[in-house]
Each structure stands twice: as structure tokens, then as C-alpha cells.
Design a protein around this motif. Structure first.
Motif, mmCIF file in Angstrom:
data_model
loop_
_atom_site.group_PDB
_atom_site.id
_atom_site.type_symbol
_atom_site.label_atom_id
_atom_site.label_comp_id
_atom_site.label_asym_id
_atom_site.label_seq_id
_atom_site.Cartn_x
_atom_site.Cartn_y
_atom_site.Cartn_z
ATOM 1 N N THR A 21 -14.882 3.555 2.338
ATOM 2 C CA THR A 21 -13.321 3.313 2.540
ATOM 3 C C THR A 21 -12.733 3.200 1.267
ATOM 4 O O THR A 21 -11.795 3.843 0.898
ATOM 5 C CB THR A 21 -13.107 2.031 3.419
ATOM 6 O OG1 THR A 21 -13.347 2.516 4.793
ATOM 7 C CG2 THR A 21 -11.424 1.829 3.401
ATOM 8 N N GLY B 3 -6.115 3.206 -6.046
ATOM 9 C CA GLY B 3 -6.833 3.215 -5.002
ATOM 10 C C GLY B 3 -7.538 1.863 -4.598
ATOM 11 O O GLY B 3 -7.540 1.725 -3.274
ATOM 12 N N TYR C 122 0.805 -1.126 0.023
ATOM 13 C CA TYR C 122 -0.049 0.052 0.130
ATOM 14 C C TYR C 122 0.822 1.314 -0.060
ATOM 15 O O TYR C 122 2.089 1.267 0.302
ATOM 16 C CB TYR C 122 -0.913 0.100 1.107
ATOM 17 C CG TYR C 122 -0.354 -0.018 2.585
ATOM 18 C CD1 TYR C 122 0.028 1.038 3.156
ATOM 19 C CD2 TYR C 122 -0.196 -1.196 3.025
ATOM 20 C CE1 TYR C 122 0.711 1.032 4.471
ATOM 21 C CE2 TYR C 122 0.580 -1.402 4.392
ATOM 22 C CZ TYR C 122 0.936 -0.253 5.049
ATOM 23 O OH TYR C 122 1.629 -0.255 6.288
ATOM 24 N N LEU D 83 -6.743 9.179 3.298
ATOM 25 C CA LEU D 83 -7.578 9.033 2.247
ATOM 26 C C LEU D 83 -8.834 9.950 2.121
ATOM 27 O O LEU D 83 -8.815 10.687 0.971
ATOM 28 C CB LEU D 83 -7.988 7.549 2.205
ATOM 29 C CG LEU D 83 -6.821 6.535 2.086
ATOM 30 C CD1 LEU D 83 -7.477 5.070 2.389
ATOM 31 C CD2 LEU D 83 -6.213 6.894 0.631
ATOM 32 N N TYR E 98 -13.266 6.557 -0.967
ATOM 33 C CA TYR E 98 -12.292 7.373 -0.466
ATOM 34 C C TYR E 98 -10.815 7.041 -1.228
ATOM 35 O O TYR E 98 -10.088 8.025 -1.422
ATOM 36 C CB TYR E 98 -12.116 7.549 0.836
ATOM 37 C CG TYR E 98 -13.326 8.171 1.610
ATOM 38 C CD1 TYR E 98 -13.794 9.172 1.433
ATOM 39 C CD2 TYR E 98 -13.566 7.278 2.842
ATOM 40 C CE1 TYR E 98 -14.984 9.505 2.251
ATOM 41 C CE2 TYR E 98 -14.530 7.841 3.651
ATOM 42 C CZ TYR E 98 -15.401 8.778 3.122
ATOM 43 O OH TYR E 98 -16.175 9.372 4.074
ATOM 44 N N SER E 99 -10.593 5.805 -1.228
ATOM 45 C CA SER E 99 -9.274 5.457 -1.672
ATOM 46 C C SER E 99 -8.905 5.559 -3.135
ATOM 47 O O SER E 99 -8.201 6.273 -3.566
ATOM 48 C CB SER E 99 -8.892 3.883 -1.260
ATOM 49 O OG SER E 99 -7.423 3.714 -1.597
ATOM 50 N N THR F 127 -12.029 0.584 8.804
ATOM 51 C CA THR F 127 -10.782 0.053 8.873
ATOM 52 C C THR F 127 -10.686 -1.454 9.113
ATOM 53 O O THR F 127 -11.475 -2.158 9.473
ATOM 54 C CB THR F 127 -10.189 0.663 10.113
ATOM 55 O OG1 THR F 127 -10.606 0.301 11.159
ATOM 56 C CG2 THR F 127 -10.223 2.419 9.962
ATOM 57 N N ILE G 244 -7.507 5.650 6.940
ATOM 58 C CA ILE G 244 -8.534 6.151 6.383
ATOM 59 C C ILE G 244 -8.691 7.694 6.402
ATOM 60 O O ILE G 244 -9.169 8.327 5.370
ATOM 61 C CB ILE G 244 -9.815 5.675 7.075
ATOM 62 C CG1 ILE G 244 -10.972 5.925 6.278
ATOM 63 C CG2 ILE G 244 -9.820 5.776 8.508
ATOM 64 C CD1 ILE G 244 -11.384 5.572 4.790
ATOM 65 N N TYR H 230 -0.229 7.407 2.580
ATOM 66 C CA TYR H 230 -1.636 7.308 2.957
ATOM 67 C C TYR H 230 -2.282 6.081 3.644
ATOM 68 O O TYR H 230 -2.985 5.298 3.201
ATOM 69 C CB TYR H 230 -2.567 7.368 1.760
ATOM 70 C CG TYR H 230 -2.322 8.685 1.000
ATOM 71 C CD1 TYR H 230 -2.965 9.726 1.055
ATOM 72 C CD2 TYR H 230 -1.420 8.413 -0.291
ATOM 73 C CE1 TYR H 230 -2.336 10.863 0.478
ATOM 74 C CE2 TYR H 230 -1.267 9.669 -0.907
ATOM 75 C CZ TYR H 230 -1.532 10.860 -0.920
ATOM 76 O OH TYR H 230 -1.143 11.836 -1.254
ATOM 77 N N HIS I 271 -4.761 -0.196 -3.163
ATOM 78 C CA HIS I 271 -4.151 0.271 -1.838
ATOM 79 C C HIS I 271 -4.910 0.222 -0.692
ATOM 80 O O HIS I 271 -4.770 -0.306 0.521
ATOM 81 C CB HIS I 271 -4.076 1.983 -1.953
ATOM 82 C CG HIS I 271 -3.735 2.656 -0.575
ATOM 83 N ND1 HIS I 271 -2.668 2.910 -0.008
ATOM 84 C CD2 HIS I 271 -4.772 3.130 0.193
ATOM 85 C CE1 HIS I 271 -2.858 3.316 1.117
ATOM 86 N NE2 HIS I 271 -3.873 3.674 1.087
ATOM 87 N N ALA I 272 -6.388 0.291 -0.741
ATOM 88 C CA ALA I 272 -7.246 0.187 0.049
ATOM 89 C C ALA I 272 -7.471 -1.305 0.828
ATOM 90 O O ALA I 272 -7.443 -1.623 2.127
ATOM 91 C CB ALA I 272 -8.785 0.568 -0.119
#
Length: 382
Positions: free
Chosen positions: A337, A349, A5, A15, A340-341, A317, A12, A9, A352-353
Motif C-alpha cells: 500500500t 505518497g 490526503y 493508487l 503504491y502510494s 486498506t 488503493i 486518489y 497520503h497513504a
């Protein structure tokens, strides 16, 4: 899939801050907001985070395994991507980005009827492993066609939405012209001009549209006419009479999403559903309702092992996933979540999330000495 990731960032909050900087305010507020005064939106996460876990530090512990069996498939983690409408409004190509990442990480992605990618495209990206969420159409012919398309694309799970008998009262969306029918105000245009990357990518990708519904939408509608058509097309309230033909038609697993009571859980079992998702639509429908985790408590107490119990709403999370599972859920879903990513990091994104959440959840499991996901309830402090 490699767990990697973006170290800039790692939370949360990071992000959310970045997403707010990257997309127009009206798009961010559509993603971020609840209904009425946001009471239930806030309660969802606050009451979930009141759940506490007990660690056993002196226990013999060699490893923790996140793999989770659900409906005959073993997923690499006990969480998935919840359905979100209008994803392409928040970031171009968002549903495709998330579906691809979910497939590569071997977690479920649920496609909403009213998002901006088609059943067929997401089916191809996920090789038929995505789930599909049905907003119940007013016309049986449209319902039957959509369900058949999902079956033809190989979707193994159909999710029937039950918590939108009427659209939630969302003040931000009303101010921003995102209620039906939508409109573009001078304020919104100025917001777009202040987010040039979003504007250029949206221009290149094309105006977001309800791709799954295109075969049923008359050509040449104005935005106002489209809004009126959408209101006419969907009959949000479902009941036994509407569910019965869906159960007869659908040969895969059937899930009811939006359950918030023991009574609806009992009916879901009687009607032949394989699972439920306890949810209050992310706090976007009933501000006076309970948080999702509070609604789930009596459902778990009385119906655990009688039907698969999943939960969304308020989960942000990896520790939130752990709290959800410790509270008795078999699986967890998140919408905001992931969005946002994607809004923050674009094509990166999704990966990553999921990587961030897996890392966070693995750390919690090892910290409390939880060997497998099904052991989480043993760590719940009651």
C-alpha cells in the motif's frame, strides 16, 4: 500530524492504477507480484476480506481512539510500514519518503537489510524510532556489525526474518531480469524510456544500491558479481543456534517475522522474542501455504497475551486493518500500500497513504462503535 490526503486518489485501486502509469513495468511487477501462480498472494487479501464485523448502532458512543501501545511506545495508529526490499528501484528515495512520513505520523517504519537506504540515514530521519529487519548474514562478523550499527543508531526493535530460507520462484522477476544476478534487457530499457519522470528522478538520485551493505561489499563489482556476492552473503534459514547469539547481543525488543505456525510461535516464546509478525512475505515465498489471517487463527487462540502478535500480508486498506485487529492481532503492517502510494505520488505518497488509512480506519471504528483498538475482537462475527 494533520490528516490530509489527495482527494484524486482516495482508494488503493486509484493508487495502483497511477503507480502502474508512473513506473517501468519491471519495477511495478516486482512490487505487485507474488510467487509461482500468485495463489497465496490472492488468498491473503480475499480471505482477510471474508472477515466480518458487527456494528452496535444503539450503543452510547462518544469517540474512537486509534492510539496503540506497543513495546512501551504509544503509536498514533495500530499499523506501520512493513520492510520492503529494493524500494529505491520502484521510486527514487522511497525509503526516506516513507520513513519521514511514518515518523511525522508517529507510526513504526521497518527498514529492510536489502532496501536502498542505510541504517544510519533512516535512524537520523526517524530520530532513532525506526525498526530494523535483519536478513541473516552467512558470516557472524557481518551479522554482529549490522546489529551494532542498528543499536548505535537508536533502533528500539530488531526484526529477525525467518521466511526466506530460499528465494521465492517469481516468474515476473525472472522474465524481467530482477532475479539474482540482475540484468538490464532491451525490453527493460524501452520501459524506462516510456517513464521519463521515473528515469530523470532516478538519474538525479543515483542508481539504487544496497546502502546498508556497502561496507561489506567489495568495490568495483559488476551487476552479475554483485548478485553472486549477495547470494553468498546471506544464509536465509534461521534456527535456535543462530537466534541465541542475536538475543544475547540485542538489548532492545526482538521480533520474529514470517511466523506461520503454532510450533514456530512456541519456539519464539521459548527463545525470548518479544513479538512475532505472522506473515507469508506477502505471498512471495510459498504459493502452497495458508493465507496470513488463516495462519494467525490458531496462534491467537493459543498464544494471545503470551507474546505480541502482529500480522502483515494481504492488508491493503483501513477496513483490512480493522479485520486484522478483530481477528486478534495486536498490530498490523503493510508494504505494498505504501509503495503504491509513493510510486503514484512521489514525495507526497507517504503522507497520503498514512492519512488515507487513518481516515478509513477511523470511519470503521465509529461505524461499528469501537471505542479503542483493543475492542475490535468484540466486533468479530465468528
Amino acid at each position: 500530524m494533520q490528516i490530509k490526503y489527495h482527494s484524486s486518489y482516495p482508494s488503493i485501486d486509484d493508487l495502483i492504477t497511477r503507480a502502474r502509469q508512473k513506473i517501468p513495468r519491471f519495477a511495478f511487477e516486482y512490487l505487485d507480484g507474488g510467487c509461482n501462480e500468485d495463489v497465496n498472494l490472492i488468498k491473503n487479501t480475499a480471505e482477510l476480506r471474508a472477515v466480518e464485523l458487527k456494528p452496535y448502532y444503539l450503543s452510547q458512543h462518544l469517540s474512537s481512539d486509534m492510539k496503540t501501545e506497543l513495546f512501551g511506545h504509544v503509536y498514533d495508529a495500530p499499523f506501520g510500514v512493513a520492510p520492503v526490499g529494493l524500494q529505491g528501484l520502484m521510486w527514487p528515495n522511497a525509503p526516506e519518503i516513507l520513513a519521514k512520513a511514518a515518523f511525522e505520523h508517529n507510526i513504526p517504519f521497518i527498514l529492510s537489510t536489502v532496501t536502498t537506504a542505510s541504517i544510519e540515514k533512516i535512524g537520523a530521519i526517524t530520530q532513532g524510532k525506526a525498526w530494523f529487519q535483519l536478513y541473516h548474514p552467512a558470516e557472524n562478523s557481518v551479522r554482529d556489525s549490522i546489529i551494532q550499527r542498528a543499536a548505535d543508531a537508536g533502533y528500539p526493535v530488531l526484526v529477525v526474518l525467518c521466511d526466506v530460507p530460499t528465494f521465492g520462484f517469481r516468474p515476473r522477476d525472472i522474465r524481467n531480469g530482477l532475479a539474482m544476478p540482475p540484468k538490464m534487457t532491451l525490453r527493460n530499457i524501452l520501459q524506462i524510456m516510456g517513464r521519463p519522470e521515473w528515469a530523470i528522478k532516478t538519474l538525479l538520485h543515483g542508481q539504487p544500491a544496497f546502502e546498508t551493505l556497502k561496507p561489506y561489499t567489495p568495490k568495483g563489482l559488476s551487476m552479475k558479481q554483485l548478485g553472486l556476492f549477495m547470494n553468498k552473503t546471506f544464509s536465509g534459514r534461521v534456527n535456535e543456534e543462530k537466534i541465541a547469539p542475536i538475543r544475547d547481543m540485542w538489548k532492545g525488543k526482538l521480533v520474529l517475522k514470517g511466523v506461520a505456525s503454532e510450533e514456530d510461535t512456541e519456539m519464539a516464546i521459548r527463545l525470548g522474542f518479544d513479538g512475532i509478525i505472522v506473515s507469508n512475505h506477502g505471498g512471495r515465498q510459498l504459493d502452497a501455504g495458508q493465507s496470513a489471517v488463516k495462519s494467525m487463527e490458531p496462534i491467537v487462540a493459543n498464544y494471545k497475551n503470551k507474546i505480541k502478535i502482529m500480522m502483515d500480508s494481504g492488508i491493503r486498506t483501513g477496513p483490512d486493518v480493522a479485520r486484522t485487529l478483530a481477528s486478534g492481532a495486536d498490530f498490523a503492517f503493510m508494504g505494498r500500500t505504501f509503495m503504491y502510494s509513493v510510486a503514484a505520488l512521489g514525495n507526497e505518497g507517504g503522507n497520503h497513504a498514512i492519512s488515507m488509512l487513518k481516515t478509513q480506519l477511523q470511519q470503521v471504528m465509529e461505524q461499528v462503535c469501537c471505542k479503542k483498538v483493543s475492542d475490535f475482537p468484540n466486533h468479530l462475527i465468528r
